[in-house]
Design a protein around this motif. Structure first.
Motif, PDB file in Angstrom:
ATOM      1  N   TYR A   9      -1.699  13.406 -14.649  1.00 11.33           N
ATOM      2  CA  TYR A   9      -0.523  14.104 -14.123  1.00 11.33           C
ATOM      3  C   TYR A   9      -0.190  13.616 -12.719  1.00 11.33           C
ATOM      4  N   TYR A  10       1.099  13.534 -12.441  1.00 13.77           N
ATOM      5  CA  TYR A  10       1.575  13.135 -11.113  1.00 13.77           C
ATOM      6  C   TYR A  10       1.775  14.407 -10.290  1.00 13.77           C
ATOM      7  N   PRO A  11       1.054  14.568  -9.180  1.00  9.09           N
ATOM      8  CA  PRO A  11       1.077  15.846  -8.456  1.00  9.09           C
ATOM      9  C   PRO A  11       2.340  16.087  -7.633  1.00  9.09           C
ATOM     10  N   ASN A  12       3.123  15.037  -7.383  1.00  9.15           N
ATOM     11  CA  ASN A  12       4.290  15.160  -6.522  1.00  9.15           C
ATOM     12  C   ASN A  12       5.526  15.547  -7.340  1.00  9.15           C
ATOM     13  N   ASP A  13       5.717  16.854  -7.531  1.00 14.34           N
ATOM     14  CA  ASP A  13       6.839  17.333  -8.357  1.00 14.34           C
ATOM     15  C   ASP A  13       8.187  16.962  -7.752  1.00 14.34           C
ATOM     16  N   LEU A  14       8.277  16.993  -6.416  1.00 13.61           N
ATOM     17  CA  LEU A  14       9.530  16.636  -5.749  1.00 13.61           C
ATOM     18  C   LEU A  14       9.843  15.156  -5.980  1.00 13.61           C
ATOM     19  N   GLY A  15       8.810  14.310  -5.869  1.00 11.33           N
ATOM     20  CA  GLY A  15       8.993  12.875  -6.091  1.00 11.33           C
ATOM     21  C   GLY A  15       9.356  12.549  -7.522  1.00 11.33           C
ATOM     22  N   ALA A  16       8.969  13.417  -8.449  1.00 12.85           N
ATOM     23  CA  ALA A  16       9.230  13.165  -9.876  1.00 12.85           C
ATOM     24  C   ALA A  16      10.657  13.527 -10.279  1.00 12.85           C
ATOM     25  N   GLU A  17      11.371  14.211  -9.393  1.00 12.43           N
ATOM     26  CA  GLU A  17      12.697  14.723  -9.775  1.00 12.43           C
ATOM     27  C   GLU A  17      13.703  13.635 -10.128  1.00 12.43           C
ATOM     28  N   LYS A  18      13.530  12.425  -9.581  1.00 12.37           N
ATOM     29  CA  LYS A  18      14.492  11.349  -9.837  1.00 12.37           C
ATOM     30  C   LYS A  18      14.256  10.661 -11.178  1.00 12.37           C
ATOM     31  N   PHE A  19      13.223  11.035 -11.906  1.00  8.06           N
ATOM     32  CA  PHE A  19      12.873  10.380 -13.166  1.00  8.06           C
ATOM     33  C   PHE A  19      13.435  11.127 -14.367  1.00  8.06           C
ATOM     34  N   GLU A  20      13.943  10.372 -15.324  1.00  8.41           N
ATOM     35  CA  GLU A  20      14.382  10.966 -16.590  1.00  8.41           C
ATOM     36  C   GLU A  20      13.206  11.608 -17.331  1.00  8.41           C
ATOM     37  N   LEU A  21      12.023  11.011 -17.181  1.00 12.75           N
ATOM     38  CA  LEU A  21      10.861  11.459 -17.948  1.00 12.75           C
ATOM     39  C   LEU A  21      10.033  12.518 -17.219  1.00 12.75           C
ATOM     40  N   ASN A  30       0.853  -1.187   0.000  1.00 13.39           N
ATOM     41  CA  ASN A  30       0.000   0.000   0.000  1.00 13.39           C
ATOM     42  C   ASN A  30       0.891   1.241   0.000  1.00 13.39           C
ATOM     43  N   GLN A  31       1.251   1.704  -1.200  1.00 14.28           N
ATOM     44  CA  GLN A  31       2.140   2.867  -1.293  1.00 14.28           C
ATOM     45  C   GLN A  31       2.058   3.502  -2.670  1.00 14.28           C
ATOM     46  N   ASP A  32       2.643   4.658  -2.794  1.00 13.35           N
ATOM     47  CA  ASP A  32       2.795   5.344  -4.069  1.00 13.35           C
ATOM     48  C   ASP A  32       3.822   4.567  -4.896  1.00 13.35           C
ATOM     49  N   ALA A  33       3.388   4.017  -6.013  1.00  7.90           N
ATOM     50  CA  ALA A  33       4.264   3.159  -6.826  1.00  7.90           C
ATOM     51  C   ALA A  33       5.394   3.928  -7.485  1.00  7.90           C
ATOM     52  N   LEU A  34       5.322   5.260  -7.471  1.00  7.93           N
ATOM     53  CA  LEU A  34       6.378   6.055  -8.097  1.00  7.93           C
ATOM     54  C   LEU A  34       7.442   6.492  -7.089  1.00  7.93           C
ATOM     55  N   GLN A  35       7.300   6.040  -5.858  1.00  4.33           N
ATOM     56  CA  GLN A  35       8.360   6.201  -4.868  1.00  4.33           C
ATOM     57  C   GLN A  35       9.212   4.928  -4.857  1.00  4.33           C
ATOM     58  N   ASP A  36      10.280   4.910  -4.048  1.00  8.55           N
ATOM     59  CA  ASP A  36      11.149   3.727  -4.015  1.00  8.55           C
ATOM     60  C   ASP A  36      10.361   2.502  -3.570  1.00  8.55           C
ATOM     61  N   LEU A  37      10.530   1.402  -4.301  1.00  6.95           N
ATOM     62  CA  LEU A  37       9.866   0.144  -3.975  1.00  6.95           C
ATOM     63  C   LEU A  37      10.876  -0.811  -3.352  1.00  6.95           C
ATOM     64  N   PHE A  38      10.472  -1.479  -2.302  1.00  5.55           N
ATOM     65  CA  PHE A  38      11.383  -2.401  -1.616  1.00  5.55           C
ATOM     66  C   PHE A  38      11.135  -3.823  -2.127  1.00  5.55           C
ATOM     67  N   ILE A  39      11.400  -3.984  -3.415  1.00  3.68           N
ATOM     68  CA  ILE A  39      11.212  -5.279  -4.067  1.00  3.68           C
ATOM     69  C   ILE A  39      12.406  -5.566  -4.963  1.00  3.68           C
ATOM     70  N   ASP A  40      12.636  -6.839  -5.248  1.00  2.00           N
ATOM     71  CA  ASP A  40      13.669  -7.228  -6.207  1.00  2.00           C
ATOM     72  C   ASP A  40      13.108  -7.092  -7.619  1.00  2.00           C
ATOM     73  N   PRO A  41      13.989  -6.869  -8.607  1.00  2.00           N
ATOM     74  CA  PRO A  41      13.518  -6.786  -9.995  1.00  2.00           C
ATOM     75  C   PRO A  41      12.793  -8.067 -10.413  1.00  2.00           C
ATOM     76  N   VAL A  42      11.782  -7.907 -11.253  1.00  2.00           N
ATOM     77  CA  VAL A  42      10.900  -9.014 -11.644  1.00  2.00           C
ATOM     78  C   VAL A  42      11.142  -9.428 -13.092  1.00  2.00           C
ATOM     79  N   ASP A  43      10.598 -10.594 -13.444  1.00  2.00           N
ATOM     80  CA  ASP A  43      10.730 -11.093 -14.816  1.00  2.00           C
ATOM     81  C   ASP A  43       9.810 -10.361 -15.777  1.00  2.00           C
TER      82      ASP A  43
END
Length: 335
Positions: free
Chosen positions: A199-211, A176-189
């Protein structure tokens, strides 16, 4: 599949949800979650109902008539889905559009083809909602050992997703979390996602994205694509339900450049326009692989306009064409 099993299951969820809604003063959708939990646990879990023998006996009579062990997983999924759809009409979650059943089943068919070389696999849906798309796919992966993960920011939707998976006996982990924040999971197949568009309202959270958009809110569906690449293994597969206008607009070239750098396009299948209110809302299924060792683009990507799902002859022909493409163009080594 027995249609009357789906109807019987839905009717019991519906009747018991209405009782719980009235007695506990909760929304119908919250009551659907509560009654699903009762069915899974085989008990009435709402302690505040215990003093009211008439109500508890009424609920117990409904549950005792169910015999859910006789239902298939798909019957359970479809019946529960109908109750959730009913609840969403009058809820704050009405903005969440459940993936249409025909699309979910077609995605399941493609996932089966894309993972044909894997006996064990991990699958992620970063916008899982009530788990309908994810469990529809899981129900078609019966010959594989599958670990599944779902991310959902809405508290009630993630609870419904968790119960939905439990009822179908899928050991899915929900976060139960914002999927665009850090996820504590291993990469999947493989990552699947019916992309949330907007639009994603969290401009600060979006800063780590290339897009990200450096001038105003970023497009959430673009960020979900980037996040999905981040949590998919090298050489892994990604399958998105995307708006047809994904590669239109001022940020399209940025997205195209990102995909070209990080992935290989396998195919784009346009869903029947008849499924949508207007052409502006039309969607497609977008299949990609993340770049990695021994990942080469197909000589020819799978591009097609899908016929109406109700046109059996046309769909049969399209399935044959897709099968042929997988046999000749899609090559992956077994792991």
């Amino acid at each position: 599949m027995e249609q009357n099993n789906i109807e019987k299951w839905f009717n019991i969820i519906d009747h018991t949800s209405i009782i719980l809604q009235q007695e506990l003063h909760v929304s119908y959708l919250e009551a659907v979650a509560l009654t699903g939990d009762n069915v899974f646990e085989g008990a009435i879990l709402q302690e505040e109902l215990t003093p009211n023998e008439i109500i508890t006996k009424k609920l117990q009579k409904e549950y005792n008539s169910l015999h859910i062990e006789r239902f298939s997983k798909e019957e359970i999924r479809k019946g529960y889905q109908l109750a959730i759809l009913k609840g969403m009409k009058d809820s704050t979650q009405s903005h969440h559009q459940m993936t249409p059943d025909a699309v979910a089943l077609f995605v399941s068919f493609l996932v089966n083809k894309l993972t044909k070389n894997l006996e064990e696999l991990t699958i992620l849906d970063p916008a899982a909602g009530t788990g309908n798309l994810l469990t529809a796919v899981l129900n078609q992966l019966t010959q594989k050992d599958v670990k599944s993960l779902g991310i959902e920011i809405d508290d009630l939707l993630v609870k419904l997703g968790f119960i939905n998976a439990n009822l179908q006996e899928h050991p899915t982990e929900f976060f139960n979390q914002d999927a665009l924040q850090d996820l504590f999971i291993d990469p999947v197949d493989i990552t699947i996602c019916d992309l949330p568009v907007g639009y994603y309202p969290n401009d600060l959270g979006a800063e780590k994205f290339e897009l990200r958009n450096t001038n105003g809110h970023s497009l959430a569906h673009h960020l979900f694509i980037e996040q999905s690449f981040r949590y998919t293994k090298e050489g892994g597969t990604l399958l998105f339900v995307v708006p047809n206008k994904l590669f239109e607009g001022e940020h399209a070239s940025q997205l195209h450049g990102f995909i070209k750098e990080h992935g290989v396009i396998l195919g784009l299948l346009q869903l029947p326009l008849s499924m949508f209110k207007s052409e502006d809302h039309a969607k497609s299924i977008f299949m990609l692989r993340k770049k990695g060792f021994d990942v080469t683009p197909p000589k020819q990507a799978l591009l097609a306009n899908l016929p109406s799902f109700s046109n059996k002859n046309a769909m049969q022909g399209m399935i044959g064409r897709i099968e042929q493409w997988f046999n000749t163009q899609y090559h992956v080594s077994s792991e």
